[in-house]
Design an enzyme around this catalytic site. Structure first.
Site, mmCIF file in Angstrom:
data_model
loop_
_atom_site.group_PDB
_atom_site.id
_atom_site.type_symbol
_atom_site.label_atom_id
_atom_site.label_comp_id
_atom_site.label_asym_id
_atom_site.label_seq_id
_atom_site.Cartn_x
_atom_site.Cartn_y
_atom_site.Cartn_z
ATOM 1 N N ASP A 89 0.826 -1.209 0.000
ATOM 2 C CA ASP A 89 0.000 0.000 0.000
ATOM 3 C C ASP A 89 0.853 1.249 0.000
ATOM 4 O OD1 ASP A 89 -2.227 -1.484 -0.023
ATOM 5 O OD2 ASP A 89 -2.955 -0.919 1.976
ATOM 6 N N ARG A 98 1.479 5.301 16.971
ATOM 7 C CA ARG A 98 0.910 6.292 16.047
ATOM 8 C C ARG A 98 1.170 7.742 16.423
ATOM 9 N NH1 ARG A 98 1.271 2.893 12.139
ATOM 10 N NH2 ARG A 98 -0.450 1.448 11.874
ATOM 11 N N ASP A 156 -6.463 3.736 13.294
ATOM 12 C CA ASP A 156 -5.201 4.427 13.038
ATOM 13 C C ASP A 156 -5.382 5.754 12.312
ATOM 14 O OD1 ASP A 156 -3.507 2.710 14.374
ATOM 15 O OD2 ASP A 156 -3.394 1.325 12.683
ATOM 16 N N SER A 167 -2.717 -8.567 7.287
ATOM 17 C CA SER A 167 -2.397 -7.164 7.470
ATOM 18 C C SER A 167 -1.715 -7.048 8.830
ATOM 19 C CB SER A 167 -3.686 -6.349 7.433
ATOM 20 O OG SER A 167 -3.447 -5.109 8.044
HETATM 21 N N1 ARG Z 1 -6.499 -3.003 16.391
HETATM 22 C C1 ARG Z 1 -5.245 -2.458 16.687
HETATM 23 C C2 ARG Z 1 -5.334 -0.997 17.028
HETATM 24 O O1 ARG Z 1 -6.270 -0.376 16.655
HETATM 25 C C3 ARG Z 1 -4.192 -2.736 15.662
HETATM 26 C C4 ARG Z 1 -4.409 -2.240 14.274
HETATM 27 C C5 ARG Z 1 -3.191 -2.543 13.485
HETATM 28 N N2 ARG Z 1 -3.334 -2.664 12.104
HETATM 29 C C6 ARG Z 1 -3.063 -3.768 11.365
HETATM 30 N N3 ARG Z 1 -2.908 -3.607 10.096
HETATM 31 N N4 ARG Z 1 -2.961 -4.953 11.857
HETATM 32 O O2 ARG Z 1 -4.490 -0.460 17.661
#
Ligand code: ARG
Length: 433
Positions: free
Chosen positions: A41, A121, A150, A206
């Site tokens: 991506d 983040r 995110d 992912s």
């Molecule tokens: N659910 C988790 C969060 O919101 C992880 C998200 C991470 N993304 C991924 N592509 N696995 O912090």
């Protein structure tokens, strides 16, 4: 940089020949700093932003300890057409200013998720804004879709930190382009991009990882009834393959911050790396969670966070020894608020800072050691000690050195039970005479 300055100084209509033409061309294209992981991506985004927004792309790879995926990232960015590629190692800052404060705050979302992605983040948002200011960019970009948490963390973080100074636009290609996975692959092929993921028929989860843990989503995990396939995991061993012999490890804390393993002092990044390896080897740190996202979706999240499990287990054990009951209770309440705030993208707020100050204060005496045993997927506390422990052997013991005043206990209970007795007499058991 040189061209920018030139363009500002040179009046629009002068005829500086080829030099000015060159400077005008450079001027015309604004810059966008793209958060770049090197994955499919984000590599497609390099091309897409140039096309759709007619901007030059500077990629920024923020190293939060994701490991080998950082190798070759610069080359991939440049190959995709980035005008520059920045790679910043911020692991120490991540650990000292995000991960360890989160640990001190007992920040576990819904009791199980150590917030690895969520803690990363805000730091990434901060670095994006820093880089944008540094290169004079008009926009920043991140690879989040429109369904997750995110995007909220990035956008709020960026907007908050960029509230001063020139406005900074936010571009989120994956939220905007509306391509399916297959269309993305087609787009990549057309753009002549060589991507690791294209062409492989292995399951492509992912994954978001940093040194505090990895979050794994997608593929078979989307069926909540299906057990996560073994290939979803890469940091932890399946129980059948873990050593039969347990291992014991002692973690040293200073004011709530982990500082040593088995007596050897070391920086946080190394300490976490070692614990990830040790605990992962014993199958510790697998989490399978049906999670409440901020955007209202329930999603199946699989995490591997070996070091986080060990350290959260250890610090909780230390607290039971060094904090009063009331401190523990208030801390637990604030822990939950803090965890939700981190999850919900509210890192850069006064309230988060206020609670963090409480956490620093409540850990004033969280100095000592905790021994845990790792075995077949479990992490069990087997000992704790602290020079500031509130555990008083002479008060607690049933042996002859007992110093607790048994006689004053009856007086205490008399007063303590007074309101209950009064209420029983006049209300609850009034007619039971
Ligand atoms: N659910 C988790 C969060 O919101 C992880 C998200 C991470 N993304 C991924 N592509 N696995 O912090």
């Amino acid at each position: 940089m040189v061209w920018l300055r030139l363009a500002v100084l040179v009046p629009r209509k002068s005829s500086f020949g080829p030099i000015l033409k060159e400077s005008k061309r450079e001027m015309a294209r604004e810059k966008c700093v793209l958060a770049y992981s090197g994955g499919m991506d984000s590599t497609i985004s390099v091309v897409w932003i140039q096309e759709q927004y007619d901007m030059d792309v500077v990629t920024l790879t923020v190293d939060l300890g994701a490991g080998p995926e950082i190798v070759g990232v610069r080359e991939r960015a440049l190959q995709a057409g980035a005008v520059d590629s920045l790679v910043w190692d911020v692991r120490d800052e991540f650990v000292n200013e995000y991960v360890f404060p989160g640990l001190k705050a007992g920040a576990m979302y819904e009791g199980v998720y150590a917030l690895s992605t969520a803690l990363g983040r805000p730091l990434m948002a901060k670095k994006l804004v820093e880089a944008a200011r540094q290169v004079g960019a008009a926009a920043v970009a991140h690879g989040c879709t429109g369904k997750g948490n995110d995007q909220v963390r990035f956008d709020s973080g960026i907007m908050t930190l960029a509230a001063h100074g020139d406005p900074l636009r936010i571009i989120a290609p994956a939220r905007e382009w509306g391509m399916t996975r297959d269309e993305e692959k087609l787009y990549a092929a057309k753009a002549g991009l060589k991507l690791r993921e294209v062409g492989s028929d292995r399951r492509v989860y992912s994954i978001d990882r940093n040194l505090w843990g990895q979050a794994i989503e997608g593929e078979d995990l989307e069926d909540t009834w299906v057990e996560p396939p073994e290939d979803a995991y890469s940091w932890t061993k399946p129980i059948a393959e873990t050593p039969d012999q347990p291992v014991e490890v002692s973690i040293g804390f200073e004011k709530g911050t982990p500082v040593s393993i088995d007596g050897a002092a070391m920086p946080g990044v190394k300490l976490i790396d070692i614990l990830n390896d040790m605990a992962g080897e014993h199958g510790v740190g697998r989490i399978d969670h049906l999670e409440n996202r901020l955007v209202g979706i329930k999603s199946r999240e699989v995490y591997e966070t070996p070091a986080a499990i060990v350290l959260h287990t250890a610090i909780r054990a230390l607290e039971t020894s060094t904090m009063s009951r009331e401190q523990q209770r208030v801390k637990a309440t604030l822990s939950q608020i803090y965890a939700d705030m981190v999850y919900d993208g509210r890192w850069f707020t006064e309230l988060r800072t206020n609670i963090a100050a409480f956490m620093d204060s409540v850990h004033e005496y969280s100095t000592g050691d905790v021994r845990v045993r790792l075995h077949k997927g479990s992490c069990v506390v087997v000992g704790r000690r602290s020079p500031y422990s509130l555990y008083d052997f002479d008060l607690a013991t049933y042996s002859t050195t007992d110093s607790f005043d048994h006689e004053s206990a009856t007086g205490f209970i008399d007063i303590y039970s007074l309101p209950a007795r009064t209420q029983a007499k006049n209300q609850t058991y009034r007619d039971a005479r």
